[in-house]
Design a protein around this motif. Sequence first.
Motif, PDB file in Angstrom:
ATOM      1  N   ASP A   1     -26.842   6.466 -53.017  1.00 24.63           N
ATOM      2  CA  ASP A   1     -25.881   5.365 -52.957  1.00 24.63           C
ATOM      3  C   ASP A   1     -24.446   5.877 -53.028  1.00 24.63           C
ATOM      4  OD1 ASP A   1     -27.902   3.226 -53.046  1.00 24.63           O
ATOM      5  OD2 ASP A   1     -28.298   4.036 -55.037  1.00 24.63           O
ATOM      6  N   GLY A   2     -24.296   7.148 -53.348  1.00 27.36           N
ATOM      7  CA  GLY A   2     -22.984   7.765 -53.403  1.00 27.36           C
ATOM      8  C   GLY A   2     -23.138   9.259 -53.582  1.00 27.36           C
ATOM      9  N   VAL A   3     -22.059   9.993 -53.304  1.00 23.54           N
ATOM     10  CA  VAL A   3     -22.076  11.456 -53.405  1.00 23.54           C
ATOM     11  C   VAL A   3     -20.888  11.909 -54.238  1.00 23.54           C
ATOM     12  CG1 VAL A   3     -21.783  13.613 -52.111  1.00 23.54           C
ATOM     13  CG2 VAL A   3     -23.294  11.832 -51.232  1.00 23.54           C
TER      14      VAL A   3
ATOM     15  N   VAL B   1     -18.547  10.656 -61.369  1.00 28.61           N
ATOM     16  CA  VAL B   1     -19.822   9.950 -61.238  1.00 28.61           C
ATOM     17  C   VAL B   1     -19.622   8.461 -61.498  1.00 28.61           C
ATOM     18  CG1 VAL B   1     -22.148   9.702 -62.209  1.00 28.61           C
ATOM     19  CG2 VAL B   1     -21.200  11.982 -61.805  1.00 28.61           C
ATOM     20  N   GLN B   2     -18.797   8.145 -62.479  1.00 27.15           N
ATOM     21  CA  GLN B   2     -18.500   6.751 -62.793  1.00 27.15           C
ATOM     22  C   GLN B   2     -17.924   6.028 -61.574  1.00 27.15           C
ATOM     23  OE1 GLN B   2     -15.911   6.488 -66.159  1.00 27.15           O
ATOM     24  NE2 GLN B   2     -16.125   4.275 -66.409  1.00 27.15           N
ATOM     25  N   VAL B   3     -16.993   6.682 -60.886  1.00 23.82           N
ATOM     26  CA  VAL B   3     -16.384   6.082 -59.699  1.00 23.82           C
ATOM     27  C   VAL B   3     -17.393   5.988 -58.558  1.00 23.82           C
ATOM     28  CG1 VAL B   3     -14.621   6.403 -57.911  1.00 23.82           C
ATOM     29  CG2 VAL B   3     -14.042   6.764 -60.318  1.00 23.82           C
ATOM     30  N   ALA B   4     -18.155   7.048 -58.323  1.00 20.62           N
ATOM     31  CA  ALA B   4     -19.138   7.039 -57.239  1.00 20.62           C
ATOM     32  C   ALA B   4     -20.207   5.978 -57.449  1.00 20.62           C
ATOM     33  CB  ALA B   4     -19.785   8.417 -57.101  1.00 20.62           C
ATOM     34  N   ALA B   5     -20.491   5.662 -58.700  1.00 19.95           N
ATOM     35  CA  ALA B   5     -21.535   4.681 -59.020  1.00 19.95           C
ATOM     36  C   ALA B   5     -21.035   3.241 -58.983  1.00 19.95           C
ATOM     37  CB  ALA B   5     -22.112   4.992 -60.410  1.00 19.95           C
TER      38      ALA B   5
END
Length: 379
Positions: free
Chosen positions: A133-135, A185-189
């Motif tokens: 869902d994100g990288v 990771v917080q932003v990508a999620a």
Amino acid sequence: MTSDAVTSALHRPGRRSALAIPLMAFVLWSGCIGAAAQAAEPGKDASAGGLPRILVLATGGTIAGQADARATGAYKSGQITGEQLMQSVPGLDKLAKLNAEQISSIGSQDMNDKVWFALARRIQDAFDKNEADGVVITHGTDTLEETAFFLDNVVRGDKPVVIVGSMRPATAVSADGPGNLYEAVQVAADPRSRGRGVLAVLNDKIQGARSVTKTNTTSVETFGSPNDGPVGYVDTAGGIRFMTQAASFRRATYPLPAGEQLPRVEIVYSHANMDAVPIEDAIKRGAKGIVLAGVGDGNTSKPALDALEAAARKGIMVVRSTRVRSGFVTRNVEVDDDKNGFVVSEDLNPQKARVLAQLLIASGVTVPAELQKAFTATW
């Protein structure tokens, strides 16, 4: 991750004891982020109804560096794996389902087309096959902005791609990598990160790929966006705050050329008493494009301008950028771009103008009006 788990990780074979200080320091830090991790509402995996799936692609860099005895503060880049980096950050498992892959283990001063292509293909494959869902990409800071801009121009889709690094190695007492990685990771999620192109997350700021640049050699406050400012902010207490709507962002994407190499484009740095030699040398060495890091509004000496005009007549793309940190390069103000067949970089610095020129040349774009349109900001 509990304190016992961290202690166990520190004593695994092959792990240097120098990691103990920063990792144990982040056991205390995890107490601060625990509440934020529980309060955060990251984007859900639509297929499973659980946490979002984040693919972490590691390339090396200072964030994966270890101390070196040659001098105080010295270190070697790319010594720690992406999996080890994730294990060093408490609370990541509360944000997302994580999977780490090692793309390379280099300092970003050695970043190259082959690694860029590998990153782009892996990201696109993960998105096309709905594997993630994100990288998040861990990367050295020296060329982080170029990698971010390259990926922003070749990766299709609206899923978040976040690039992160650090100014201090993983073995430093006050390592900034773990905090930066947590926030990346917080932003990508976060579902609000979709549709914003590639983002860089460091030191509590979210920056856009087109604008972000490194501004200081050693400070942790090095990354900024001189012309635009950050697109958002992230912190463990307040969460994520975006300053603009994703709908206002538009971008074009270009196909990866065949093979593992982009066309040769040289950057020529303008200075007082400049002659034509650097430009003539670039032409002799087969440059398909030349980016001028000009003085002021992308200007340079008459001998250099004459040489650039000659290059343009030979079909070599000539882009006027500037060595000045901020501001736009404007057409036909000090230089007759229409007459000379030049392109202006607008807000792109020389290193990013070079990346875009490479992609345009590889895509066969040669019409001056189309070239200039590609360099023009689209927000």
